[in-house]
Design a protein around this motif. Structure first.
Motif, mmCIF file in Angstrom:
data_model
loop_
_atom_site.group_PDB
_atom_site.id
_atom_site.type_symbol
_atom_site.label_atom_id
_atom_site.label_comp_id
_atom_site.label_asym_id
_atom_site.label_seq_id
_atom_site.Cartn_x
_atom_site.Cartn_y
_atom_site.Cartn_z
ATOM 1 N N PHE A 1 0.828 -1.222 0.000
ATOM 2 C CA PHE A 1 0.000 0.000 0.000
ATOM 3 C C PHE A 1 0.858 1.267 0.000
ATOM 4 O O PHE A 1 0.586 2.203 -0.716
ATOM 5 C CB PHE A 1 -0.981 0.062 1.173
ATOM 6 C CG PHE A 1 -1.623 -1.252 1.538
ATOM 7 C CD1 PHE A 1 -2.049 -2.129 0.539
ATOM 8 C CD2 PHE A 1 -1.795 -1.641 2.855
ATOM 9 C CE1 PHE A 1 -2.649 -3.342 0.854
ATOM 10 C CE2 PHE A 1 -2.382 -2.848 3.175
ATOM 11 C CZ PHE A 1 -2.807 -3.705 2.175
ATOM 12 N N LEU B 1 1.125 3.737 2.186
ATOM 13 C CA LEU B 1 0.474 4.988 2.597
ATOM 14 C C LEU B 1 1.290 5.559 3.754
ATOM 15 O O LEU B 1 1.924 4.811 4.492
ATOM 16 C CB LEU B 1 -0.963 4.713 3.063
ATOM 17 C CG LEU B 1 -1.884 4.105 2.008
ATOM 18 C CD1 LEU B 1 -3.215 3.720 2.639
ATOM 19 C CD2 LEU B 1 -2.103 5.081 0.865
ATOM 20 N N ALA C 1 1.491 6.673 7.300
ATOM 21 C CA ALA C 1 0.627 6.364 8.443
ATOM 22 C C ALA C 1 0.177 7.611 9.191
ATOM 23 O O ALA C 1 -0.867 7.613 9.842
ATOM 24 C CB ALA C 1 1.351 5.419 9.394
ATOM 25 N N ALA D 1 -6.451 9.669 5.059
ATOM 26 C CA ALA D 1 -6.639 9.125 3.717
ATOM 27 C C ALA D 1 -6.683 10.273 2.710
ATOM 28 O O ALA D 1 -6.040 10.209 1.653
ATOM 29 C CB ALA D 1 -7.940 8.323 3.678
ATOM 30 N N ASN E 1 -3.220 11.644 2.116
ATOM 31 C CA ASN E 1 -2.435 10.688 1.354
ATOM 32 C C ASN E 1 -2.753 10.788 -0.126
ATOM 33 O O ASN E 1 -1.857 10.766 -0.961
ATOM 34 C CB ASN E 1 -2.709 9.266 1.857
ATOM 35 C CG ASN E 1 -1.670 8.797 2.854
ATOM 36 O OD1 ASN E 1 -0.508 8.655 2.520
ATOM 37 N ND2 ASN E 1 -2.084 8.585 4.095
ATOM 38 N N ARG F 1 -7.192 7.776 9.263
ATOM 39 C CA ARG F 1 -5.800 7.448 8.997
ATOM 40 C C ARG F 1 -5.695 5.996 8.549
ATOM 41 O O ARG F 1 -6.565 5.188 8.884
ATOM 42 C CB ARG F 1 -4.967 7.675 10.262
ATOM 43 C CG ARG F 1 -4.664 9.133 10.478
ATOM 44 C CD ARG F 1 -4.078 9.401 11.842
ATOM 45 N NE ARG F 1 -4.420 10.770 12.246
ATOM 46 C CZ ARG F 1 -3.785 11.853 11.834
ATOM 47 N NH1 ARG F 1 -2.773 11.749 11.021
ATOM 48 N NH2 ARG F 1 -4.161 13.049 12.230
ATOM 49 N N PRO F 2 -4.624 5.647 7.797
ATOM 50 C CA PRO F 2 -4.495 4.278 7.284
ATOM 51 C C PRO F 2 -4.668 3.218 8.370
ATOM 52 O O PRO F 2 -5.274 2.181 8.115
ATOM 53 C CB PRO F 2 -3.084 4.262 6.711
ATOM 54 C CG PRO F 2 -2.832 5.671 6.312
ATOM 55 C CD PRO F 2 -3.551 6.511 7.321
ATOM 56 N N GLN G 1 -9.455 -1.546 2.271
ATOM 57 C CA GLN G 1 -9.718 -0.110 2.200
ATOM 58 C C GLN G 1 -8.430 0.667 1.959
ATOM 59 O O GLN G 1 -8.410 1.628 1.185
ATOM 60 C CB GLN G 1 -10.379 0.357 3.503
ATOM 61 C CG GLN G 1 -11.838 -0.073 3.604
ATOM 62 C CD GLN G 1 -12.432 0.269 4.955
ATOM 63 O OE1 GLN G 1 -11.751 0.236 5.976
ATOM 64 N NE2 GLN G 1 -13.715 0.595 4.967
ATOM 65 N N GLN G 2 -7.330 0.221 2.632
ATOM 66 C CA GLN G 2 -6.058 0.912 2.434
ATOM 67 C C GLN G 2 -5.624 0.825 0.982
ATOM 68 O O GLN G 2 -5.160 1.803 0.399
ATOM 69 C CB GLN G 2 -4.974 0.301 3.329
ATOM 70 C CG GLN G 2 -5.146 0.652 4.794
ATOM 71 C CD GLN G 2 -3.948 0.181 5.614
ATOM 72 O OE1 GLN G 2 -2.812 0.437 5.283
ATOM 73 N NE2 GLN G 2 -4.227 -0.525 6.704
ATOM 74 N N GLN G 3 -5.824 -0.376 0.360
ATOM 75 C CA GLN G 3 -5.415 -0.516 -1.027
ATOM 76 C C GLN G 3 -6.297 0.347 -1.926
ATOM 77 O O GLN G 3 -5.818 0.897 -2.920
ATOM 78 C CB GLN G 3 -5.468 -1.999 -1.449
ATOM 79 C CG GLN G 3 -4.765 -2.298 -2.754
ATOM 80 C CD GLN G 3 -3.287 -1.918 -2.752
ATOM 81 O OE1 GLN G 3 -2.931 -0.743 -2.579
ATOM 82 N NE2 GLN G 3 -2.418 -2.900 -2.907
ATOM 83 N N VAL H 1 -7.524 3.237 -0.995
ATOM 84 C CA VAL H 1 -6.966 4.589 -0.834
ATOM 85 C C VAL H 1 -5.759 4.748 -1.756
ATOM 86 O O VAL H 1 -5.608 5.762 -2.453
ATOM 87 C CB VAL H 1 -6.568 4.861 0.637
ATOM 88 C CG1 VAL H 1 -5.821 6.187 0.743
ATOM 89 C CG2 VAL H 1 -7.787 4.864 1.540
ATOM 90 N N ALA H 2 -4.923 3.692 -1.802
ATOM 91 C CA ALA H 2 -3.727 3.751 -2.656
ATOM 92 C C ALA H 2 -4.127 3.888 -4.122
ATOM 93 O O ALA H 2 -3.489 4.610 -4.891
ATOM 94 C CB ALA H 2 -2.871 2.512 -2.437
#
Lengths: 244, 410
Positions: free
Chosen positions: A104, A106, A108, A112, A115, A150-151, A158-160, A162-163
């Motif tokens: 990812f 991101l 930290a 989001a 980022n 935040r990540p 979800q983090q991916q 955001v990426a």
């Protein structure tokens, strides 16, 4: 053998010719790429597959201007990358390429929203427009309600996403995804692949690197790489005739 | 990316790494506060020593009589002659003859018993002129000192030193009381302030009367025209040697001294004391400066470590930022902003703490702490420079790596 497979495309977006990359780790020399040749046209969805250690990640790093080849030429939209200055390369990475990494990557400490804004900061976009475009990109990946999170407060899937929003936000022609589903469960994997397919339909060029056959199946064209050279390229001619 | 964005990014990074930022600030803060305090204490001690020497009467020359040679050739010790006169003192007071001598106080002295009512006290009675007060660098705590009129009038007045007044009158105000010396009642017109804790403890135990009163009404005899000492004050320590030479040549003239070495007077100065004190305070300054430099070095090494670790930890972040389109210049600027913010906030807090602790300490141990602007600025510059160098240099190196190399680093 690789030269036989070298596609003859008129205006490829990406074009590698005889690219080699040698790493030196201590006294050991590792040849990650050995004369790789590949051409990718605008609007294609290509999966690059191969076992670990086959050089597919190195290939992606060269394609993404994250690393420079030891020999051979790489043309991006017709321009030889090896002649570009550090600033021009930064600009290419910023405007033309969106990256999606397995980890990812991101920051930290940032939300989001921040980022996703980062590439726009480096592009010199004004703050109000940045916020609007970041929110829009997050909405596109279905995370409009997570802008302020935040990540650490988001799941892996979800983090991916955001990426992916971060990769989209500068509206790049090319999206490079390096094992984007490698750290995800099957549900999130489906989400991410659907999202990439959607982007492909919307006209973006996507290069997906994976070692999983079912993930590679999402792409229209599969390039198999082994020991640093292109081993097998499915549907390049079909794609070429189809599009051309 | 413009500067405003860079500053925002830098501040964001400082805020999101609270512990690390806090430690960096603390390292700089302690280094600077330590320098301010140690240098402040050193300068304070130096100031105090100089003050103590000045309380003896700095820039002071003491003219004493030379030795006597009796008719059978027996030579007396220094000071046994009574060759100095009030005329000598008057001549030395002339601005034409001795422009570098600002005040002249001839003095006679003798140990006498003082009586006040039922109590008595034996002390040194000094007969002198009003200039004595400034020459000996003394002040009056209550009442007044002798005036020229008192000298002219042979006035029956006396000024007591603090201990003497205490011994004779206890806590009562001595001014206005009467003291009897050799049967002559003298009215107390003033009390001297204590001279401070000097080696010369008897400075606070004496009684000062007018020179004329002493020589003609109290002591009489041989001291009627001669004086034992003439105290001379030079403008400053720089003109001390000029004053010395003026006094020497004038007195040689007056006393018809033709061959050097046969003078019937001696002139001594506080120069030797000043020299000793100067070398002592210089040693002290070097010592404290060394301690300060070491504390700054320790603080600097701390800051250096935290900065290096911080940048090393964040090489991945640098790689990511580069992958997203940051140029090396933007990365360098971000770390420059971060290091400046840490360095300056640590510096400002360090200066505040150092000054506050200095003021507090000077109250607590009643030792002056002098805040040196030079040391403060120097410490600030060194600490901020260390922060900048070790914050920006490794980041700048990392910014030149290929993004993937930075991203791969663990």
């Amino acid at each position: 053998m690789t030269t036989d497979l070298f596609p003859t495309l008129e205006f490829p977006l990406l074009e590698l010719r005889g690219v080699s990359k040698t790493y030196r780790s201590g006294s050991l020399q590792v040849q990650a790429l050995r004369g790789a040749c590949i051409a990718i046209r605008e609007g294609e969805f290509v999966a690059i597959t191969g076992p670990s250690g086959s050089g597919k990640s190195t290939l992606m790093h060269v394609l993404g201007c994250l690393d420079s080849p030891t020999s051979g030429t790489y043309r991006l939209a017709g321009q030889d990358v090896s002649t570009m200055s550090e600033e021009e390369l930064a600009d290419v990475r910023n405007r033309r390429i969106g990256f999606v990494f397995q980890q990812f990557n991101l920051l930290a400490s940032l939300t989001a929203g921040r980022n996703v804004e980062l590439p726009l900061c480096y592009a010199g976009v004004r703050r109000a427009e940045r916020t609007a475009r970041a929110t829009e990109a997050l909405a596109r990946v279905g995370l409009a309600h997570r802008v302020e999170h935040r990540p650490g407060e988001l799941s892996g899937g979800q983090q991916q996403r955001v990426a992916i929003a971060r990769a989209l936000v500068t509206d790049p022609a090319l999206i490079l995804a390096d094992e984007p589903t490698g750290n995800l469960d099957s549900a999130s994997t489906t989400d991410v692949l659907d999202l990439l397919a959607e982007l492909h339909v919307a006209g973006r060029t996507i290069v997906l690197i994976t070692h999983e056959a079912d993930v590679a199946a999402a792409a229209a064209r599969t390039v198999h790489i082994l020991d640093g050279a292109i081993q097998n390229d499915s549907g390049v001619h079909q794609e070429a005739t189809h599009r051309g | 990316m413009n500067w405003w964005e860079t500053i925002r990014t830098g501040l964001e990074a400082v805020r999101s790494h609270r512990l690390r930022s806090g430690l960096t600030v603390l390292g700089i803060l302690i280094g600077i506060a330590a320098v301010i305090l140690t240098v402040g204490l050193g300068l304070g001690a130096q100031q105090q020593i100089t003050q103590q020497i000045n309380s003896l009467g700095s820039n002071l020359l003491i003219v004493g009589p030379g030795s006597t040679t009796s008719s059978n050739g027996l030579r007396g010790g220094l000071g046994s002659a009574s060759t100095l006169t009030e005329t000598d003192a008057t001549a030395l007071a002339s601005k034409v003859v001795a422009p570098d001598i600002t005040a002249v106080a001839p003095a006679v002295q003798r140990s006498e018993s003082l009586t006040a009512g039922a109590s008595n006290w034996t002390t040194t009675v000094v007969g002198t002129t009003p200039d004595w007060l400034s020459v000996r660098a003394r002040t009056v705590s209550s009442g007044r000192f002798l005036t020229t009129q008192d000298v002219t009038d042979h006035a029956a007045v006396v000024v007591l030193a603090a201990t003497t007044a205490q011994e004779l009158f206890g806590p009562r105000d001595a001014v206005g009381q009467t003291v009897t010396v050799t049967g002559i009642p003298l009215s107390v017109i003033g009390v001297l302030s204590p001279a401070g804790s000097t080696a010369a403890a008897n400075e606070d135990d004496q009684a000062i009367v007018a020179l004329s009163t002493a020589s003609e009404r109290l002591f009489g005899g041989a001291t009627r025209t001669s004086v034992q000492n003439i105290y001379l004050q030079a403008q400053s320590s720089d003109t001390l040697s000029a004053a010395y030479q003026e006094a020497e040549s004038e007195l040689s003239n007056l006393h018809h001294v033709t061959t050097p070495g046969s003078e019937d007077f001696t002139i001594t100065s506080q120069q030797s004391i000043l020299n000793t004190a100067t070398s002592v305070t210089q040693t002290l300054t070097v010592l404290l400066g060394g301690i300060a430099a070491i504390s700054l070095l320790v603080g600097g090494v701390g800051v250096m470590n935290i900065m290096l670790v911080s940048v090393t930890e964040r090489i991945r972040e640098i790689g990511l930022r580069k992958a997203l389109g940051a140029t090396p210049r933007v990365i360098r600027r971000q770390f420059l902003v971060e290091a400046s913010v840490l360095g300056l906030s640590g510096g400002v807090l360090g200066v505040l703490l150092g000054v506050a602790a200095g003021l507090g300490l000077s109250k607590l141990i009643s030792q002056p702490v002098v805040i040196s602007p030079l040391a403060t600025l120097g410490a600030l510059a060194v600490a901020v420079a260390i922060g900048l160098v070790f914050g920006v240099y490794p980041a700048s190196r990392a910014a030149r790596l290929a993004p993937i190399e930075a991203l791969r680093s663990e």
